[in-house]
Design an enzyme around this catalytic site. Structure first.
Site, PDB file in Angstrom:
ATOM      1  CE1 TYR A  50       9.541  -6.157  12.762  1.00 29.67           C
ATOM      2  CE2 TYR A  50      11.114  -6.034  14.540  1.00 29.67           C
ATOM      3  CZ  TYR A  50      10.694  -5.674  13.328  1.00 29.67           C
ATOM      4  OH  TYR A  50      11.343  -4.578  12.673  1.00 29.67           O
ATOM      5  CD  GLU A  52       8.764  -9.758  10.251  1.00 30.14           C
ATOM      6  OE1 GLU A  52       8.654  -9.477  11.572  1.00 30.14           O
ATOM      7  OE2 GLU A  52       9.644  -9.232   9.529  1.00 30.14           O
ATOM      8  CG  ASP A 196      -7.138   4.202  -3.914  1.00 26.75           C
ATOM      9  OD1 ASP A 196      -7.735   4.579  -2.900  1.00 26.75           O
ATOM     10  OD2 ASP A 196      -6.057   4.588  -4.185  1.00 26.75           O
ATOM     11  CB  THR A 222      -5.853   5.660   3.439  1.00 27.33           C
ATOM     12  OG1 THR A 222      -6.741   6.836   2.699  1.00 27.33           O
ATOM     13  CG2 THR A 222      -4.609   5.593   2.532  1.00 27.33           C
ATOM     14  CE  LYS A 225      -6.369  10.388   1.428  1.00 27.96           C
ATOM     15  NZ  LYS A 225      -5.460   9.068   1.337  1.00 27.96           N
ATOM     16  NE  ARG A 231      -0.481   9.898   7.325  1.00 25.44           N
ATOM     17  CZ  ARG A 231      -1.372  10.767   7.147  1.00 25.44           C
ATOM     18  NH1 ARG A 231      -1.509  11.602   7.962  1.00 25.44           N
ATOM     19  NH2 ARG A 231      -1.105  11.302   5.895  1.00 25.44           N
TER      20      ARG A 231
END
Ligand code: DSN
Length: 439
Positions: A50, A52, A196, A222, A225, A231
């Site tokens: 983790y 954060e 985008d 993203t 692609k 991803r």
């Protein structure tokens, strides 16, 4: 492999999917095959942590190594794209876009202006079905009758609607995007300009599409692609963006966490860093340019077979076919093509007379098959197979939309699944794909 012993069911399903991806022509334009190195980075102990916060400003201890991973990913993206600020934490493209709106817009007051989904935009560009169109005001623009961006109409709409953010970036637009023209409009109305570039990031890196960096304020993308990473997603702010608003980077960081997300997926961050290193290598330029050469060859062969391509062709990695002149529905075409081992999307076309569930077109692209090493001669073959499938489907009476939603479809599909023509092509496709290994 440990997985085969502890969970043979999931192991088998993964192997089945591996085989499917190997056998077919994967032509969904938003999909690709990552490298083994990217997948290795994904499947590591980094998934256990983790973290954060941001490098050197974490809410959890034990992030010495993760800080280095994330800083490296950021530095690689800054260098590759030539931007001063990058956030690599959004879990995927939709949260990345939402983070930009959360950073800059007052809910239910400020307006987002994006291309309508029905014309090739994305849900998160302010569609009413999406949180981006429900939590914020939105106004959607459309394409001109030629299937291209109509800058006069976009400018008039921007002047009338006074959006806070204009989004340029699309999921089914086969033409070069003129970011300079968008910038002129955004400047005229004082809007932030968000590109985008999810679909075309790899092309931009390869120099096969102009970069938005000199023109826009913010870029979302993203990473899975045409960039060929895991991803994930990134948000970048350009020098122009920081000039407009020196706090833009800080606002976006706060919108990602604590605004929208908790911990980033650190294994994903590492895999993004790996993909960025791969994209900076000279071979990636060859790859990106070949994607476009392949798409253009495929488009011209499809035109020779009498297919109606939206906008008349392509400048990038994707092709949108309007199947109305063939009397075939896009959903039915996509089902039949899959039986023939050619995997594409059903897709709406501009001014579609059919609903999104049962649209008139299909969307296909070349990023994944180019990763396998396919070139122009293979594209001509692919066009021939697509034509043979559609010619066979034409013999069927097309189900109505209502029939497509009910029992009738079961019968119809079982006939399509057994169609000898499609099955023969499936075998031919398999003998081609066997010669082009996946990474
Ligand atoms: N799902 C992506 C695409 O296929 O274009 C967009 O999010």
């Amino acid at each position: 492999m440990q997985l085969s012993k502890t969970d043979p069911q999931i192991y088998k399903l993964i192997k089945d999917e591996e085989k499917r991806q190997r056998d077919v022509l994967e032509m969904i334009p938003s999909e690709n095959y990552t490298s083994r190195a990217v997948m290795e980075a994904m499947a590591t102990v980094l998934t256990n942590k983790y973290s954060e916060g941001y490098p050197k400003k974490r809410y959890y201890q034990g992030n010495r190594v993760i800080d280095e991973v994330e800083s490296l990913a950021i530095a690689r993206a800054q260098k590759l794209f030539g931007v001063p600020y990058v956030n690599v934490q959004p879990h995927s493209g939709s949260p990345a876009n939402l983070a930009v709106y959360v950073a800059l817009c007052q809910p239910l007051r400020d307006k987002i202006m994006g291309l309508s989904l029905a014309f090739g935009g994305h849900l998160t560009h302010g569609q009413p079905q999406s949180a981006t169109g429900r939590f914020f005001k939105s106004t959607l623009y459309e394409l001109g009758e030629d299937g291209r961006l109509d800058f006069d109409a976009i400018e008039k709409q921007a002047i009338r609607e006074k959006p806070k953010i204009i989004v340029c970036g699309f999921t089914a637009y086969p033409r070069t995007v003129n970011f300079r023209q968008f910038a002129q409009i955004a400047d005229k109305v004082g809007a932030y300009l968000l590109a985008d570039i999810s679909h075309i990031t790899g092309l931009i890196v390869a120099g096969a599409h102009p970069s938005p960096v000199p023109y826009v304020h913010i870029i979302t993308t993203t990473t899975h692609k045409t960039l060929r990473g895991p991803r994930g997603a990134m948000i970048m702010v350009t020098a122009r963006g920081l000039k407009k608003d020196p706090d833009l980077g800080k606002k976006i960081d706060s919108a990602v966490i604590p605004g929208l997300q908790g911990g980033p997926h650190d294994n994903q961050t590492a895999a993004i860093a790996v993909a960025l290193k791969e994209a900076a290598a000279p071979a990636f330029v060859t790859y990106g340019k070949q994607i476009v050469k392949n798409a253009k060859t495929l488009a011209s062969s499809l035109l020779d077979f009498g297919f109606d391509l939206v906008s008349g062709g392509t400048d990038n990695h994707l092709i949108l076919i309007d199947l109305r002149n063939k009397g075939v529905n896009g959903s039915i075409a996509a089902i039949a093509l899959e039986v023939a081992n050619i995997v594409v999307n059903k897709n709406g076309v501009p001014f579609d007379t059919q609903p999104p569930f049962y649209p008139s077109g299909i969307r296909l692209g070349t990023p994944a098959i180019t990763t396998r090493g396919m070139k122009e001669p293979q594209m001509k073959k692919v066009a021939g197979w697509i034509n043979r499938v559609i010619e066979e489907v034409k013999k069927e009476k097309m189900p109505t939309e209502k029939e497509a939603r009910n029992e009738f479809m079961k019968d119809f599909k079982s006939r399509v699944y057994k169609n000898k023509n499609h099955l023969k092509i499936a075998t031919e496709v398999k003998s081609l794909t066997a010669r082009f290994p996946v990474p």
